[in-house]
Design an enzyme around this catalytic site. Structure first.
Site, PDB file in Angstrom:
ATOM      1  N   ALA A   1     -49.613 -12.764  55.648  1.00 48.23           N
ATOM      2  CA  ALA A   1     -49.187 -12.195  54.358  1.00 48.23           C
ATOM      3  C   ALA A   1     -47.835 -11.505  54.516  1.00 48.23           C
ATOM      4  O   ALA A   1     -47.555 -10.494  53.878  1.00 48.23           O
ATOM      5  CB  ALA A   1     -50.243 -11.215  53.838  1.00 48.23           C
ATOM      6  N   GLY A   2     -46.995 -12.060  55.383  1.00 50.00           N
ATOM      7  CA  GLY A   2     -45.661 -11.503  55.598  1.00 50.00           C
ATOM      8  C   GLY A   2     -44.626 -12.239  54.755  1.00 50.00           C
ATOM      9  O   GLY A   2     -44.959 -12.899  53.758  1.00 50.00           O
TER      10      GLY A   2
ATOM     11  N   ASN B   1     -33.200 -17.764  51.278  1.00 51.14           N
ATOM     12  CA  ASN B   1     -32.748 -18.589  52.396  1.00 51.14           C
ATOM     13  C   ASN B   1     -31.539 -19.420  52.008  1.00 51.14           C
ATOM     14  O   ASN B   1     -30.983 -20.127  52.839  1.00 51.14           O
ATOM     15  CB  ASN B   1     -33.882 -19.500  52.906  1.00 51.14           C
ATOM     16  CG  ASN B   1     -34.120 -20.669  51.997  1.00 51.14           C
ATOM     17  OD1 ASN B   1     -33.825 -20.615  50.805  1.00 51.14           O
ATOM     18  ND2 ASN B   1     -34.664 -21.744  52.545  1.00 51.14           N
TER      19      ASN B   1
ATOM     20  N   LYS C   1     -32.907 -12.493  55.732  1.00 52.83           N
ATOM     21  CA  LYS C   1     -33.278 -13.033  54.421  1.00 52.83           C
ATOM     22  C   LYS C   1     -33.390 -11.946  53.339  1.00 52.83           C
ATOM     23  O   LYS C   1     -33.034 -12.190  52.188  1.00 52.83           O
ATOM     24  CB  LYS C   1     -34.590 -13.798  54.518  1.00 52.83           C
ATOM     25  CG  LYS C   1     -34.450 -15.147  55.216  1.00 52.83           C
ATOM     26  CD  LYS C   1     -35.775 -15.879  55.234  1.00 52.83           C
ATOM     27  CE  LYS C   1     -35.590 -17.305  55.708  1.00 52.83           C
ATOM     28  NZ  LYS C   1     -36.832 -18.077  55.652  1.00 52.83           N
TER      29      LYS C   1
HETATM   30  P1  ATR Z   1     -42.439 -13.507  58.698  1.00 54.97           P
HETATM   31  O1  ATR Z   1     -41.147 -13.272  57.982  1.00 54.97           O
HETATM   32  O2  ATR Z   1     -42.365 -14.491  59.831  1.00 54.97           O
HETATM   33  O3  ATR Z   1     -43.577 -13.784  57.773  1.00 54.97           O
HETATM   34  P2  ATR Z   1     -43.498 -10.863  58.924  1.00 54.97           P
HETATM   35  O4  ATR Z   1     -43.119 -10.539  57.523  1.00 54.97           O
HETATM   36  O5  ATR Z   1     -43.319  -9.822  59.976  1.00 54.97           O
HETATM   37  O6  ATR Z   1     -42.739 -12.122  59.478  1.00 54.97           O
HETATM   38  O7  ATR Z   1     -45.038 -11.322  58.908  1.00 54.97           O
HETATM   39  C1  ATR Z   1     -45.706 -11.730  60.080  1.00 54.97           C
HETATM   40  C2  ATR Z   1     -47.105 -12.210  59.739  1.00 54.97           C
HETATM   41  O8  ATR Z   1     -47.766 -12.613  60.944  1.00 54.97           O
HETATM   42  C3  ATR Z   1     -47.971 -11.123  59.114  1.00 54.97           C
HETATM   43  O9  ATR Z   1     -48.922 -11.705  58.284  1.00 54.97           O
HETATM   44  C4  ATR Z   1     -48.618 -10.520  60.368  1.00 54.97           C
HETATM   45  O10 ATR Z   1     -49.835  -9.844  60.137  1.00 54.97           O
HETATM   46  P3  ATR Z   1     -49.823  -8.272  59.750  1.00 54.97           P
HETATM   47  O11 ATR Z   1     -49.415  -8.211  58.322  1.00 54.97           O
HETATM   48  O12 ATR Z   1     -51.200  -7.837  59.994  1.00 54.97           O
HETATM   49  O13 ATR Z   1     -48.812  -7.643  60.680  1.00 54.97           O
HETATM   50  C5  ATR Z   1     -48.886 -11.768  61.173  1.00 54.97           C
HETATM   51  N1  ATR Z   1     -49.001 -11.402  62.600  1.00 54.97           N
HETATM   52  C6  ATR Z   1     -47.989 -11.119  63.439  1.00 54.97           C
HETATM   53  N2  ATR Z   1     -48.457 -10.790  64.657  1.00 54.97           N
HETATM   54  C7  ATR Z   1     -49.821 -10.855  64.566  1.00 54.97           C
HETATM   55  C8  ATR Z   1     -50.896 -10.648  65.491  1.00 54.97           C
HETATM   56  N3  ATR Z   1     -50.675 -10.316  66.767  1.00 54.97           N
HETATM   57  N4  ATR Z   1     -52.182 -10.842  65.048  1.00 54.97           N
HETATM   58  C9  ATR Z   1     -52.413 -11.219  63.769  1.00 54.97           C
HETATM   59  N5  ATR Z   1     -51.438 -11.421  62.841  1.00 54.97           N
HETATM   60  C10 ATR Z   1     -50.164 -11.253  63.240  1.00 54.97           C
END
Ligand code: ATR
Length: 271
Positions: free
Chosen positions: A127-128, A86, A65
């Site tokens: 927040a990803g 997207n 993306k």
């Molecule tokens: P996406 O495109 O699916 O949003 P991303 O940008 O990698 O993927 O974001 C993943 C999100 O899931 C983030 O908010 C991440 O938290 P962090 O910013 O702290 O990494 C959250 N996430 C992923 N694995 C996690 C875990 N084991 N515990 C808590 N939050 C998690």
């Protein structure tokens, strides 16, 4: 025949070809929509070739993306803010227009469920990229948003970036336990690891819960937890998936398809 595709890696699991086939039948458009496996190294070249061969547009899914965003020439507002796209559309002059229809799809689904109320206190988990892709339409719909993220700094950056579009702030777990919410939206990728954010049970039982992930029987890890907590109002992201597809279809074909019958059909086929 107008040609479209969805690009991702992996891609075999994608429901987009079926959704767009159903939209095509419903609107009597003679379209072709296929799944394309993007290559980690040559994705940009693959996309250029796809459009050179005359394709009119495509959807982009994980992990491309952001790379697709970088390739576009023009952008919708929500796409610019999301910094990921997207949906791409080839314009008459050959340039590429990028949109991010995820947030519009989510808002459409919340409306369909009767879950969209101006001023509604909404907790967004994560927040990803997924969160960034939906915040503008959620704020424009009038929701009051608190963002919780494991890495708090990322939530702070997002809240600052979007503050001019509505009411948005961050919340830590202690604050969440003390506050009232109407709606919780899970936008983390945790479910892919079979995990979930363990919010207080009393909170889970008393609010509407929307998981942007989807699964047969709504059995995502977060919704399994919601059911264990006694929640009765929960939904997975299948409606959002059909919704984002509908906005892409409308951008390409100038006709907005009916979401509901396609969603019902998909649910039946997934059983
Ligand atoms: P996406 O495109 O699916 O949003 P991303 O940008 O990698 O993927 O974001 C993943 C999100 O899931 C983030 O908010 C991440 O938290 P962090 O910013 O702290 O990494 C959250 N996430 C992923 N694995 C996690 C875990 N084991 N515990 C808590 N939050 C998690």
């Amino acid at each position: 025949m107008n040609q479209y595709a969805v690009w991702g890696n992996p891609i075999a699991q994608s429901k987009s070809p079926r959704i767009h086939q159903l939209f095509g039948l419903q609107t009597q458009r003679n379209i072709e929509y296929v799944a394309k496996l993007g290559d980690e190294i040559t994705f940009e070249q693959q996309l250029a070739e796809f459009f050179q061969l005359g394709a009119k547009g495509c959807n982009i899914t994980s992990p491309f993306k952001e790379r697709a965003f970088a390739l576009a020439d023009k952008y919708s507002d929500s796409c610019l803010l999301a910094e990921s796209c997207n949906t791409l559309k080839r314009l008459e002059d050959g340039s590429l227009y990028a949109d991010n229809t995820d947030g519009k799809g989510l808002v459409a689904d919340l409306k369909r469920l009767g879950w969209l109320k101006v001023g509604q206190k909404t907790l967004v988990l994560g927040a990803g990229g997924a969160t960034k892709g939906v915040l503008l339409p959620l704020l424009q719909a009038g929701l009051e948003i608190s963002i919780y993220n494991r890495t708090e700094d990322k939530a702070v950056i997002l809240a600052e970036k979007f503050t001019k579009f509505g009411r948005i702030q961050t919340a830590c777990l202690e604050e969440i336990a003390e506050q009232q919410f109407d709606l919780i939206i899970n936008a983390t990728s945790l479910g892919l690891q079979g995990k979930y954010v363990e919010l207080p049970k009393s909170l889970m039982a008393s609010v509407k819960i929307y998981d942007m992930q989807y699964a047969v029987g709504m059995k995502t890890p977060f919704l399994n937890y919601a059911r264990n907590c006694g929640s009765t109002e929960y939904q997975d992201g299948l409606g959002m998936l059909v919704g984002q597809a509908a906005f892409a279809f409308a951008l390409w074909e100038d006709e907005f398809p009916d979401i509901e019958p396609v969603l019902m059909q998909l649910k039946q086929e997934m059983q």
